[in-house]
Scaffold this motif. Sequence first.
Motif, mmCIF file in Angstrom:
data_model
loop_
_atom_site.group_PDB
_atom_site.id
_atom_site.type_symbol
_atom_site.label_atom_id
_atom_site.label_comp_id
_atom_site.label_asym_id
_atom_site.label_seq_id
_atom_site.Cartn_x
_atom_site.Cartn_y
_atom_site.Cartn_z
ATOM 1 N N ASN A 1 0.836 -1.191 0.000
ATOM 2 C CA ASN A 1 0.000 0.000 0.000
ATOM 3 C C ASN A 1 0.878 1.251 0.000
ATOM 4 O OD1 ASN A 1 -1.412 2.313 1.076
ATOM 5 N ND2 ASN A 1 -3.090 0.925 1.594
ATOM 6 N N TYR A 2 1.925 1.248 0.820
ATOM 7 C CA TYR A 2 2.865 2.373 0.875
ATOM 8 C C TYR A 2 3.499 2.618 -0.496
ATOM 9 C CZ TYR A 2 7.710 4.000 1.297
ATOM 10 O OH TYR A 2 8.912 4.615 1.088
ATOM 11 N N ARG A 3 3.942 1.558 -1.168
ATOM 12 C CA ARG A 3 4.574 1.703 -2.489
ATOM 13 C C ARG A 3 3.588 2.246 -3.517
ATOM 14 N NH1 ARG A 3 9.523 2.317 -3.382
ATOM 15 N NH2 ARG A 3 9.326 1.292 -5.376
ATOM 16 N N SER A 4 2.321 1.893 -3.397
ATOM 17 C CA SER A 4 1.335 2.392 -4.357
ATOM 18 C C SER A 4 1.051 3.876 -4.143
ATOM 19 C CB SER A 4 0.031 1.596 -4.247
ATOM 20 O OG SER A 4 -0.648 1.906 -3.051
ATOM 21 N N ARG A 5 1.351 4.406 -2.952
ATOM 22 C CA ARG A 5 1.125 5.821 -2.651
ATOM 23 C C ARG A 5 2.419 6.632 -2.711
ATOM 24 N NH1 ARG A 5 0.103 6.715 2.337
ATOM 25 N NH2 ARG A 5 0.749 4.705 3.096
ATOM 26 N N ASP A 6 3.497 6.067 -3.213
ATOM 27 C CA ASP A 6 4.793 6.756 -3.272
ATOM 28 C C ASP A 6 4.658 8.037 -4.083
ATOM 29 O OD1 ASP A 6 7.421 7.571 -3.521
ATOM 30 O OD2 ASP A 6 8.178 5.624 -4.139
ATOM 31 N N SER A 7 5.102 9.144 -3.493
ATOM 32 C CA SER A 7 4.969 10.447 -4.163
ATOM 33 C C SER A 7 6.154 10.767 -5.066
ATOM 34 C CB SER A 7 4.800 11.549 -3.112
ATOM 35 O OG SER A 7 5.939 11.605 -2.280
ATOM 36 N N GLY A 8 7.073 9.822 -5.233
ATOM 37 C CA GLY A 8 8.221 10.034 -6.110
ATOM 38 C C GLY A 8 9.504 10.329 -5.361
ATOM 39 N N ASP A 9 9.384 10.696 -4.085
ATOM 40 C CA ASP A 9 10.584 10.972 -3.295
ATOM 41 C C ASP A 9 10.852 9.886 -2.261
ATOM 42 O OD1 ASP A 9 8.566 11.421 -1.485
ATOM 43 O OD2 ASP A 9 9.276 13.398 -0.849
ATOM 44 N N GLY A 10 10.145 8.770 -2.397
ATOM 45 C CA GLY A 10 10.345 7.675 -1.459
ATOM 46 C C GLY A 10 9.433 7.737 -0.250
ATOM 47 N N MET A 11 8.616 8.763 -0.157
ATOM 48 C CA MET A 11 7.677 8.891 0.957
ATOM 49 C C MET A 11 6.258 8.880 0.395
ATOM 50 S SD MET A 11 9.526 8.815 3.593
ATOM 51 C CE MET A 11 8.577 9.337 4.995
ATOM 52 N N PRO A 12 5.301 8.384 1.165
ATOM 53 C CA PRO A 12 3.937 8.279 0.645
ATOM 54 C C PRO A 12 3.261 9.639 0.547
ATOM 55 C CG PRO A 12 3.989 7.614 2.938
ATOM 56 C CD PRO A 12 5.422 7.849 2.516
ATOM 57 N N ALA A 13 2.406 9.760 -0.461
ATOM 58 C CA ALA A 13 1.576 10.967 -0.587
ATOM 59 C C ALA A 13 0.407 10.790 0.370
ATOM 60 C CB ALA A 13 1.081 11.108 -2.020
ATOM 61 N N ILE B 1 4.734 1.779 8.677
ATOM 62 C CA ILE B 1 4.942 1.558 7.241
ATOM 63 C C ILE B 1 3.976 2.428 6.435
ATOM 64 C CG2 ILE B 1 4.719 -0.128 5.368
ATOM 65 C CD1 ILE B 1 5.923 -2.208 7.289
ATOM 66 N N HIS B 2 2.764 2.604 6.935
ATOM 67 C CA HIS B 2 1.795 3.473 6.253
ATOM 68 C C HIS B 2 2.362 4.886 6.077
ATOM 69 C CE1 HIS B 2 -2.113 5.062 5.074
ATOM 70 N NE2 HIS B 2 -1.866 6.083 5.899
ATOM 71 N N TYR B 3 3.120 5.348 7.063
ATOM 72 C CA TYR B 3 3.725 6.680 7.005
ATOM 73 C C TYR B 3 5.130 6.680 6.391
ATOM 74 C CZ TYR B 3 -0.053 8.431 9.917
ATOM 75 O OH TYR B 3 -1.283 8.793 10.398
ATOM 76 N N GLY B 4 5.646 5.493 6.010
ATOM 77 C CA GLY B 4 6.946 5.429 5.347
ATOM 78 C C GLY B 4 8.106 5.122 6.268
#
Length: 165
Positions: free
Chosen positions: A80-92, A137-140
């Motif tokens: 789920n975290y990887r699907s929300r990756d904002s491009g900088d390695g952290m979730p959007a 993990i949800h928060y990265g």
Amino acid sequence: MMADFGMEVETFVHMAPPGEEGFDLSHAGGEYEAFKGLTHQLADLTGHHHIDPRSWGERTEDQTAHWNLQMDRLVDAYLNYRSRDSGDGMPAMSDQDLSGVDASFSINNIELIDIFTRTHTHLQPLPSHQYPNETLIHYGYIGCAPMYPSVVISLRTLAAYHQSH
């Protein structure tokens, strides 16, 4: 040697050089018992009386069992975290991610370690989260302990370390 220069030897604290503390301890020599007695005396003075009767192996087995217990949920949280990756390695993060969050329960005073920052904060778990590391993990982040993490490392820091080694 210090007595030769007029220095009182008894005033110096006798300590092993950093990193060599373990070399001077042998369980056969009685030093262990002396230090065990010292820990009990310090516990009496400070009021902290936590003595863990488990061996190192038993503690390791317990931690491994706790990680294994939550592994399936952690894998789902990571995907789920990887699907929300904002491009900088952290979730959007969006407002809908935090809708329905119980504000009375949170992971309090946790130390977040990232590539360039180190902060203390609290994180709110989602209603579906059963374990602290699932929320982390949800928060990265991922905790350094399976059940009661107090220090956590960002997943992008671990990814950068993995790439460099």
